[in-house]
Enzyme design. Structure first.
Site, PDB file in Angstrom:
ATOM      1  N   ASP A  13       1.993 -22.402 -24.867  1.00  0.00           N
ATOM      2  CA  ASP A  13       2.931 -21.967 -23.830  1.00  0.00           C
ATOM      3  C   ASP A  13       4.302 -22.624 -23.963  1.00  0.00           C
ATOM      4  O   ASP A  13       4.981 -22.872 -22.973  1.00  0.00           O
ATOM      5  CB  ASP A  13       2.344 -22.213 -22.430  1.00  0.00           C
ATOM      6  CG  ASP A  13       0.966 -21.609 -22.318  1.00  0.00           C
ATOM      7  OD1 ASP A  13       0.802 -20.451 -22.728  1.00  0.00           O
ATOM      8  OD2 ASP A  13       0.050 -22.309 -21.855  1.00  0.00           O
ATOM      9  N   HIS A  43       1.251 -14.368 -24.940  1.00  0.00           N
ATOM     10  CA  HIS A  43       2.662 -14.504 -25.293  1.00  0.00           C
ATOM     11  C   HIS A  43       3.489 -13.588 -24.394  1.00  0.00           C
ATOM     12  O   HIS A  43       3.250 -12.392 -24.345  1.00  0.00           O
ATOM     13  CB  HIS A  43       2.877 -14.143 -26.773  1.00  0.00           C
ATOM     14  CG  HIS A  43       2.264 -15.136 -27.714  1.00  0.00           C
ATOM     15  ND1 HIS A  43       2.058 -14.878 -29.039  1.00  0.00           N
ATOM     16  CD2 HIS A  43       1.820 -16.388 -27.515  1.00  0.00           C
ATOM     17  CE1 HIS A  43       1.508 -15.949 -29.621  1.00  0.00           C
ATOM     18  NE2 HIS A  43       1.353 -16.862 -28.709  1.00  0.00           N
TER      19      HIS A  43
HETATM   20  P1  IMP Z   1     -10.246 -21.584 -25.481  1.00  0.00           P
HETATM   21  O1  IMP Z   1      -9.230 -21.524 -26.575  1.00  0.00           O
HETATM   22  O2  IMP Z   1     -10.215 -20.371 -24.581  1.00  0.00           O
HETATM   23  O3  IMP Z   1     -11.620 -21.934 -25.978  1.00  0.00           O
HETATM   24  O4  IMP Z   1      -9.826 -22.808 -24.514  1.00  0.00           O
HETATM   25  C1  IMP Z   1      -9.837 -24.158 -24.950  1.00  0.00           C
HETATM   26  C2  IMP Z   1      -8.622 -24.917 -24.393  1.00  0.00           C
HETATM   27  O5  IMP Z   1      -7.444 -24.408 -24.992  1.00  0.00           O
HETATM   28  C3  IMP Z   1      -8.411 -24.757 -22.872  1.00  0.00           C
HETATM   29  O6  IMP Z   1      -7.862 -25.971 -22.369  1.00  0.00           O
HETATM   30  C4  IMP Z   1      -7.378 -23.640 -22.777  1.00  0.00           C
HETATM   31  O7  IMP Z   1      -6.640 -23.702 -21.580  1.00  0.00           O
HETATM   32  C5  IMP Z   1      -6.526 -23.950 -23.991  1.00  0.00           C
HETATM   33  N1  IMP Z   1      -5.829 -22.775 -24.542  1.00  0.00           N
HETATM   34  C6  IMP Z   1      -6.319 -21.831 -25.360  1.00  0.00           C
HETATM   35  N2  IMP Z   1      -5.385 -20.920 -25.671  1.00  0.00           N
HETATM   36  C7  IMP Z   1      -4.263 -21.303 -25.061  1.00  0.00           C
HETATM   37  C8  IMP Z   1      -2.926 -20.785 -25.033  1.00  0.00           C
HETATM   38  O8  IMP Z   1      -2.586 -19.766 -25.648  1.00  0.00           O
HETATM   39  N3  IMP Z   1      -2.039 -21.460 -24.261  1.00  0.00           N
HETATM   40  C9  IMP Z   1      -2.376 -22.590 -23.598  1.00  0.00           C
HETATM   41  N4  IMP Z   1      -3.594 -23.117 -23.588  1.00  0.00           N
HETATM   42  C10 IMP Z   1      -4.537 -22.480 -24.321  1.00  0.00           C
HETATM   43 MG    MG Z   2       0.789 -18.672 -23.635  1.00  0.00          MG
END
Ligand code: IMP
Ligand code: MG
Length: 334
Positions: A13, A43
């Site tokens: 982000d 995004h």
């Molecule tokens: P997962 O990728 O859904 O398995 O989540 C694992 C960790 O990564 C969590 O803390 C999510 O909030 C974080 N996370 C995954 N993708 C993003 C993203 O695109 N932006 C911010 N945090 C993310």
């Molecule tokens: Mg994002």
């Protein structure tokens, strides 16, 4: 300049979508390839008064001349992909060997106490799908009839374009501190997210890379659980105008001031050659929506200088507002 890799510098982000959409317009790449984990990414792209929140389609889609691709390392949710192609009126090639997220993966991701409660995952099914990929039971894009018209060999397309001297933009997702190998384990995503992983996702070797642009936001945010040094209370975030909500989950983002140690680490792990710094207008409203290099003076310049000094890397792109056009581009000055 031919192959540029764009990656996140903190916990996601950072505004990659905005930087990527600007570069897609400005550098006019022949190919824009989405790397990264999968639909866990969100995004946000604002362009010509419209806002898009994309989880699959490359953020550079606003350039209609570019060939859009999704690499073999990226997990595809066919429903999300087909919906986004419709919404953006674009066509996106998918590698034969991209992994497929099924309903069962989302089910596990949203009900497992370990994933949902402890790690605070996005619930998009990416972790369980990568688990199946490691077990070599996951379905691939070539097994899905709806994806038939879009299947391609992404590595071949990209390497041929590079051999012809064409410009290629590689889009990372998530960010280095969410890397399964280098991030704040176990509070990380289900794969490596470094610039090297981005290359692997789309089938290009490290010798082909010309620029690695790491994207930092002017302050650090994190959704989900895990460490966040210098985290500020919500009242303070409201005062500073730093309150944000997750593009995929709608969860409020935690936030802390810019962290120089983490920035140095992100530059090292990605081998960054340039820095894009977003949301600088939130800290310095006087540069809001500016494209003017002359605005880089006083405190704005001091902040940029301090980042360059610590990371030994040039800040080349500055975000001054939410739209793809709200950028001060310093690349010709470096
Ligand atoms: P997962 O990728 O859904 O398995 O989540 C694992 C960790 O990564 C969590 O803390 C999510 O909030 C974080 N996370 C995954 N993708 C993003 C993203 O695109 N932006 C911010 N945090 C993310
Ligand atoms: Mg994002």
């Amino acid at each position: 300049m031919t192959l540029s890799v764009i990656c996140g510098g903190f916990w996601g982000d950072e505004g990659k979508g905005k930087v990527l959409s600007y570069l897609a317009l400005k550098d006019n790449p022949a190919i824009i390839a989405r790397a990264g984990v999968g639909t866990n990414a969100g995004h946000t792209i604002q362009f010509e008064g419209k806002e898009y929140k994309l989880r699959m389609i490359p953020s550079g889609f606003i350039n209609p001349n570019a060939r859009l691709l999704i690499g073999a390392g990226v997990l595809v949710d066919p429903k999300v992909l087909l919906k986004e192609m419709k919404e953006t009126n674009s066509k996106c090639g998918v590698d034969f060997q991209s992994g497929i997220i099924e309903e069962k993966h989302k089910e596990i991701d949203t009900t497992s106490a370990h994933l949902k409660e402890k790690l605070g995952t996005t619930g998009s099914g990416t972790g369980p799908a990568n688990q199946d990929r490691a077990m070599r039971t996951l379905k691939l894009a070539k097994d899905i009839p709806e994806l038939e018209p879009y299947l391609t060999d992404v590595s071949v397309e990209i390497n041929e374009a590079l051999d012809e001297g064409k410009v290629v933009q590689a889009e990372g997702s998530q960010a280095i501190l969410l890397s399964l190998f280098h991030g704040s384990y176990p509070f990380v995503t289900s794969k490596d997210t470094s610039a090297a992983a981005i290359c692997s996702d789309i089938g290009v070797g490290p010798t082909k890379v010309d620029e690695v642009i790491v994207v930092f936001k002017a302050y650090v945010t994190r959704v989900g659980t895990g460490e966040l040094p210098g985290e500020l209370p919500l009242e303070e975030l409201e005062k500073r105008g730093w309150v944000e909500y997750g593009a995929v989950t709608g969860r409020p983002r935690r936030a802390a001031p810019f962290n120089y140690d983490l920035a140095r680490k992100a530059v090292r792990l990605n081998g960054a050659t340039q820095i894009a710094l977003t949301k600088l207008d939130i800290i310095y409203p006087e540069i809001s929506k500016s494209n003017n290099v002359d605005q880089i003076k006083g405190e704005v310049e001091e902040f940029i200088d301090s980042i360059e000094e610590v990371t030994k890397t040039k800040v080349s792109i500055i975000g001054t507002g939410p739209s793809a056009e709200d950028i001060i581009d310093l690349r010709k000055n470096i």
